[in-house]
Write an enzyme that holds these catalytic residues in place. Structure first.
Site, PDB file in Angstrom:
ATOM      1  N   ASP A  35     -24.713 -51.018 -10.218  1.00  0.00           N
ATOM      2  CA  ASP A  35     -25.407 -50.840 -11.568  1.00  0.00           C
ATOM      3  C   ASP A  35     -24.073 -51.263 -12.600  1.00  0.00           C
ATOM      4  O   ASP A  35     -22.810 -51.139 -12.465  1.00  0.00           O
ATOM      5  CB  ASP A  35     -25.548 -49.009 -11.530  1.00  0.00           C
ATOM      6  CG  ASP A  35     -26.199 -48.777 -12.638  1.00  0.00           C
ATOM      7  OD1 ASP A  35     -26.577 -49.701 -13.367  1.00  0.00           O
ATOM      8  OD2 ASP A  35     -26.624 -47.476 -12.992  1.00  0.00           O
ATOM      9  N   SER A  36     -24.684 -51.166 -13.959  1.00  0.00           N
ATOM     10  CA  SER A  36     -23.830 -51.724 -15.008  1.00  0.00           C
ATOM     11  C   SER A  36     -22.895 -50.572 -15.577  1.00  0.00           C
ATOM     12  O   SER A  36     -22.014 -51.067 -16.367  1.00  0.00           O
ATOM     13  CB  SER A  36     -24.648 -52.256 -16.022  1.00  0.00           C
ATOM     14  OG  SER A  36     -25.264 -51.263 -16.799  1.00  0.00           O
ATOM     15  N   GLY A  54     -24.573 -48.617 -17.475  1.00  0.00           N
ATOM     16  CA  GLY A  54     -25.374 -48.139 -18.280  1.00  0.00           C
ATOM     17  C   GLY A  54     -26.164 -46.696 -18.291  1.00  0.00           C
ATOM     18  O   GLY A  54     -26.272 -45.953 -19.187  1.00  0.00           O
ATOM     19  N   ASP A  75     -34.319 -46.985  -5.440  1.00  0.00           N
ATOM     20  CA  ASP A  75     -32.681 -46.081  -5.166  1.00  0.00           C
ATOM     21  C   ASP A  75     -32.837 -44.873  -5.735  1.00  0.00           C
ATOM     22  O   ASP A  75     -33.520 -44.679  -6.650  1.00  0.00           O
ATOM     23  CB  ASP A  75     -31.654 -46.790  -5.713  1.00  0.00           C
ATOM     24  CG  ASP A  75     -31.549 -46.520  -7.163  1.00  0.00           C
ATOM     25  OD1 ASP A  75     -30.331 -45.710  -7.538  1.00  0.00           O
ATOM     26  OD2 ASP A  75     -32.201 -46.975  -8.016  1.00  0.00           O
ATOM     27  N   CYS A 116     -38.719 -39.620  15.034  1.00  0.00           N
ATOM     28  CA  CYS A 116     -37.595 -40.444  14.267  1.00  0.00           C
ATOM     29  C   CYS A 116     -36.667 -41.046  15.186  1.00  0.00           C
ATOM     30  O   CYS A 116     -36.277 -40.281  16.168  1.00  0.00           O
ATOM     31  CB  CYS A 116     -37.010 -39.529  13.289  1.00  0.00           C
ATOM     32  SG  CYS A 116     -35.669 -40.228  12.510  1.00  0.00           S
ATOM     33  N   CYS A 123     -33.440 -41.938  14.753  1.00  0.00           N
ATOM     34  CA  CYS A 123     -32.169 -41.899  14.372  1.00  0.00           C
ATOM     35  C   CYS A 123     -31.100 -41.186  15.215  1.00  0.00           C
ATOM     36  O   CYS A 123     -31.975 -40.357  16.209  1.00  0.00           O
ATOM     37  CB  CYS A 123     -32.159 -41.173  13.031  1.00  0.00           C
ATOM     38  SG  CYS A 123     -32.163 -39.597  13.017  1.00  0.00           S
ATOM     39  N   CYS A 180     -32.102 -37.381  15.329  1.00  0.00           N
ATOM     40  CA  CYS A 180     -33.180 -36.910  15.862  1.00  0.00           C
ATOM     41  C   CYS A 180     -33.057 -37.029  17.368  1.00  0.00           C
ATOM     42  O   CYS A 180     -33.590 -36.293  18.130  1.00  0.00           O
ATOM     43  CB  CYS A 180     -34.390 -37.342  15.213  1.00  0.00           C
ATOM     44  SG  CYS A 180     -34.656 -36.802  13.503  1.00  0.00           S
ATOM     45  N   HIS A 219     -30.018 -38.730   8.947  1.00  0.00           N
ATOM     46  CA  HIS A 219     -31.677 -38.512   9.169  1.00  0.00           C
ATOM     47  C   HIS A 219     -32.689 -39.015   8.061  1.00  0.00           C
ATOM     48  O   HIS A 219     -33.512 -39.628   7.865  1.00  0.00           O
ATOM     49  CB  HIS A 219     -32.171 -37.148   9.425  1.00  0.00           C
ATOM     50  CG  HIS A 219     -33.541 -37.067   9.587  1.00  0.00           C
ATOM     51  ND1 HIS A 219     -34.269 -37.655  10.252  1.00  0.00           N
ATOM     52  CD2 HIS A 219     -34.172 -36.132   8.756  1.00  0.00           C
ATOM     53  CE1 HIS A 219     -35.645 -37.075  10.111  1.00  0.00           C
ATOM     54  NE2 HIS A 219     -35.379 -36.359   8.959  1.00  0.00           N
TER      55      HIS A 219
END
Length: 372
Positions: free
Chosen positions: A94-95, A97, A267, A305, A307, A310, A336
């Site tokens: 990100d800038s 900003g 994001d 899931c 992951c 889990c 998760h």
């Protein structure tokens, strides 16, 4: 030929949703895709190796915060932000900003740029479009964002007009000073909640033929229906052959509806922030694992899931860690939650490629589900 390309691989026949691949020097990003936020060159409580297991393909870092600590010269000395944090995949910075908005009590804006007072030591920081580009070139991310002015909500049409016009002039200065062909400079469409200003900005920015485009200045306090209205109106104005990024959005409903309008990248800090409050994202819901009902629940958090959390631990164990104030809870829930949002956008991608998006995600598209 540019090292950055966007290839559309499938479209929904009932909406504007699309599936594609955004190619960067550090690998491809399959879209639609949720991107975890690593403000200070780390996704909070998660190692890069753990992050890779979540399916994340692109990670964010923040120019303003890395300028304050440790300084872009140190990051550059380490070989750039990828090597500094140990992440080999695509990255975006990100800038600074957004800090124009979030640090409004500590800054002043002029045509030249923004003057901040450092929250760390009180020193004065002058951040201009040229300085933002210089810092981002030293950081070395694949995608860099133009320096923009993010107006607050609410604000008058006149005030937002001033900010939107200034954002365009700052973009021109960013383009003039950015000299790194291995980085893609994205422009940001601002304009607050005023669709005429948003449309005007979108048309002006797309004429500059940048590598990618973002819609910024949403999720700054306005209700979700206004965000949706902005996204639906502005996304069709952005080039079809470039990636489209909706900044700061990462909830289920908002992503589904933005994807239906044609957005590609998202994001948000929500998965790790919720984790630090003991909350898990499960099948479109938020579960507060502090609740007593989980104390003797030995089932996995989500049996579907893949992951590490889990596949290894029970709800009872996670509940125990949270009540014991063990830091491991933050890591396990972050793993998760990130996996959940990445998998959610991957399921959307798969549905688009099968032309089943409108059918399989119709509850999110047609009903007034609670925002989560």
């Amino acid at each position: 030929m540019s090292v950055f390309t966007y290839q559309c691989e499938g479209r929904c026949s009932h909406t504007e949703a699309r599936a594609g691949t955004f190619t960067t020097p550090h690998g491809p990003v399959q879209t639609p895709r949720f991107m975890p936020v690593g403000t200070l060159a780390n996704v909070k409580t998660v190692t890069p190796a753990q992050l890779q297991t979540t399916g994340a393909q692109m990670v964010l870092a923040n120019t303003y915060h890395l300028h304050l600590q440790p300084g872009e010269d140190i990051v550059a000395g380490a070989g750039g932000v990828h090597r500094f944090m140990g992440w080999n995949g695509p990255m975006l910075t990100d800038s600074g900003g957004f800090q124009v908005f979030s640090l409004s009590e500590m800054r002043s804006i002029s045509e030249q740029g923004v003057t901040f007072r450092s929250p760390k030591d009180g020193r004065i920081i002058n951040l201009t479009p040229e300085e933002s580009m210089r810092i981002q070139m030293e950081l070395g991310a694949d995608v860099v964002m133009a320096f923009d002015e993010c107006p607050p909500y609410p604000a008058s049409w006149e005030a937002v007009k001033v900010a939107t016009d200034r954002t365009y002039r700052w973009l021109q200065r960013c383009m003039a000073s950015h000299q790194a062909p291995h980085q893609a400079l994205f422009g940001i469409v601002q304009g607050g909640v005023y669709l005429d200003l948003r449309r005007e900005a979108a048309v002006a920015l797309t004429a500059l033929d940048l590598p990618g485009y973002a819609i910024g200045g949403v999720s700054v306090g306005e209700p979700p229906e206004l965000i949706e209205k902005i996204v639906q109106a502005i996304t069709p104005l952005l080039p079809q052959h470039k990636p489209r990024y909706l900044m700061g959005v990462g909830t289920y409903r908002e992503m589904v509806r933005a994807i239906a309008a044609g957005m590609d990248l998202f994001d948000c800090v929500i998965p790790t922030r919720l984790a630090r409050h003991g909350t898990a994202l499960v099948a479109g819901e938020r579960w507060n694992l502090k609740n007593a009902r989980f104390r003797r629940d030995f089932a996995p958090l989500d049996a579907t899931c893949p992951c590490y959390t889990c596949q290894t631990f029970s709800r009872a164990y996670l509940c125990h860690l949270i009540h014991a104030h063990e830091l491991l809870a933050f890591t396990l829930l972050s793993i998760h939650n990130i996996t959940e949002l990445v998998r959610f956008t991957q399921r959307i991608r798969d549905a688009i490629l099968r032309d089943r998006f409108a059918e399989e995600f119709s509850p999110w598209l047609t009903s007034e589900l609670p925002e989560i």
